[in-house]
Design an enzyme around this catalytic site. Structure first.
Site, PDB file in Angstrom:
ATOM      1  N   TYR A  91       0.860  -1.185   0.000  1.00 14.48           N
ATOM      2  CA  TYR A  91       0.000   0.000   0.000  1.00 14.48           C
ATOM      3  C   TYR A  91       0.893   1.231   0.000  1.00 14.48           C
ATOM      4  O   TYR A  91       1.870   1.297   0.749  1.00 14.48           O
ATOM      5  CB  TYR A  91      -0.886   0.022   1.257  1.00 14.48           C
ATOM      6  CG  TYR A  91      -1.735   1.267   1.332  1.00 14.48           C
ATOM      7  CD1 TYR A  91      -3.017   1.281   0.784  1.00 14.48           C
ATOM      8  CD2 TYR A  91      -1.255   2.437   1.921  1.00 14.48           C
ATOM      9  CE1 TYR A  91      -3.798   2.435   0.817  1.00 14.48           C
ATOM     10  CE2 TYR A  91      -2.028   3.590   1.953  1.00 14.48           C
ATOM     11  CZ  TYR A  91      -3.292   3.581   1.405  1.00 14.48           C
ATOM     12  OH  TYR A  91      -4.060   4.715   1.428  1.00 14.48           O
TER      13      TYR A  91
ATOM     14  N   GLU B   2      -3.219   7.620  -4.235  1.00 11.72           N
ATOM     15  CA  GLU B   2      -3.177   6.312  -3.582  1.00 11.72           C
ATOM     16  C   GLU B   2      -2.884   5.216  -4.600  1.00 11.72           C
ATOM     17  O   GLU B   2      -3.575   5.095  -5.611  1.00 11.72           O
ATOM     18  CB  GLU B   2      -4.528   6.035  -2.905  1.00 11.72           C
ATOM     19  CG  GLU B   2      -4.533   4.771  -2.070  1.00 11.72           C
ATOM     20  CD  GLU B   2      -5.910   4.481  -1.483  1.00 11.72           C
ATOM     21  OE1 GLU B   2      -6.862   4.301  -2.277  1.00 11.72           O
ATOM     22  OE2 GLU B   2      -6.031   4.429  -0.248  1.00 11.72           O
TER      23      GLU B   2
END
Ligand code: ADP
Ligand code: MG
Length: 291
Positions: A119, A207
């Site tokens: 992530y 993101e």
């Protein structure tokens, strides 16, 4: 303002960040030609909506099949079939709410051989008033859940605006992600690129979930979500062009034509308030009294 994954990936590509080759499709008839321009053996067919959690989502209509909004296919014709099933149908994910979102665009992309999923995000941290990197070994998952259950698996790193991005930021992220060899170098470069993009394009949020390590040992951005500061959009005509108004609430869209800051919410009481802080306080009071 948010943009689609395929648009975010085009922007990443223009900055030299590693992404897979892909084609966007707006009509079912185009799917076969688009997939045919890409190399196999795996083609990934991805519904483009302004919401995450597509892979684990489900469609309202039966004709879409039961495989979610991200589908791994093994041939050009299978990719075209899956694209056709999803186009025009309604995808419901954790982030869309019950109503779901209608899929008007499909991105067909070359499949990557994934060794690890990470992530990674950049955001404006209001506590430090700085741009921060957020990185975790727990990629492809719900980061809110990771933050709640295993916060030690998340690295948050803010960048001093006086010095800007420095290679040590990238190295700290690389070590956190347990990268080795060439991938460390690649990570240092990629993080610098992402930071530069974030500033130059006035982003609010970037993101990459997942950022992957391929079986060949290279980093790649497999998903991309970008949000831009609406107050700065006037400085970026290239970004403004990417706006997809079909993704926006029709009531908010109509209000924006008159320069009204209208936020659509559910419920049955409307608030007409002068100022954001007062709006929040008013809503809190209404809620406190049981409405
Ligand atoms: P979402 O976050 O909306 O579910 P993602 O783009 O993150 O959508 O895709 C979900 C999962 O599908 C990823 O975590 C990854 O495992 C897989 N995936 C997505 N794109 C590819 C690709 N090009 N090649 C291989 N696997 C992929
Ligand atoms: Mg994702």
């Amino acid at each position: 303002m948010n943009i689609h994954e395929y648009q975010a990936k085009a922007l990443l590509r223009s900055y030299g960040a590693p992404v897979s080759d892909g084609r966007v499709v707006l009509r079912a008839e185009e799917a076969k030609t688009a997939a045919g321009e890409l190399d196999g053996p795996v083609w990934v067919v991805k519904a483009q909506i302004h919401a995450g959690g597509r892979g684990k989502g489900s469609f309202k209509e039966e004709g879409a099949g039961d495989k979610g909004g991200v589908r791994i296919t093994k041939s050009v014709s299978e990719a075209a079939e899956e694209a056709k099933k999803m186009l025009g149908r309604t995808l419901v994910t954790k982030q869309t709410g019950e109503a779901g979102k209608q899929v008007g665009r499909i991105y067909i992309e070359e499949g990557a051989a994934i060794a690890k999923e990470f992530y990674l995000a950049l955001l404006v941290d209001r506590v430090t008033s700085r741009v921060s990197f957020v990185a975790s070994t727990e990629g492809g998952m719900d980061i809110e859940e990771v933050a709640e259950k295993t916060p030690e698996k998340i690295l948050s790193l803010s960048v001093d605006p006086a010095t800007g991005y420095q290679p040590f930021h990238g190295r700290r992220i690389a070590f956190m992600l347990e990268l080795e060899g060439a991938a460390v170098k690649q990570c240092v470069k990629l993080m610098g690129t992402l930071y530069q993009m974030f500033l130059e394009k006035d982003m609010e949020m970037l993101e990459i979930n997942p950022l992957i390590l391929t079986e060949g040992g290279e980093l790649k951005c497999l998903d991309a979500k970008m949000g831009f500061d609406s107050n700065a959009i006037y400085r970026h005509s290239d970004i403004a062009e990417l706006r997809d108004t079909t993704e926006e609430d029709p009531k908010e869209l109509e209000a924006s034509k008159y320069d009204l800051n209208y936020i659509a919410l559910d419920g049955e009481i409307g608030c007409m308030v002068n100022g954001a802080g007062l709006a929040m306080a008013t809503m809190d009071i209404i809620k406190l009294y049981g409405a």
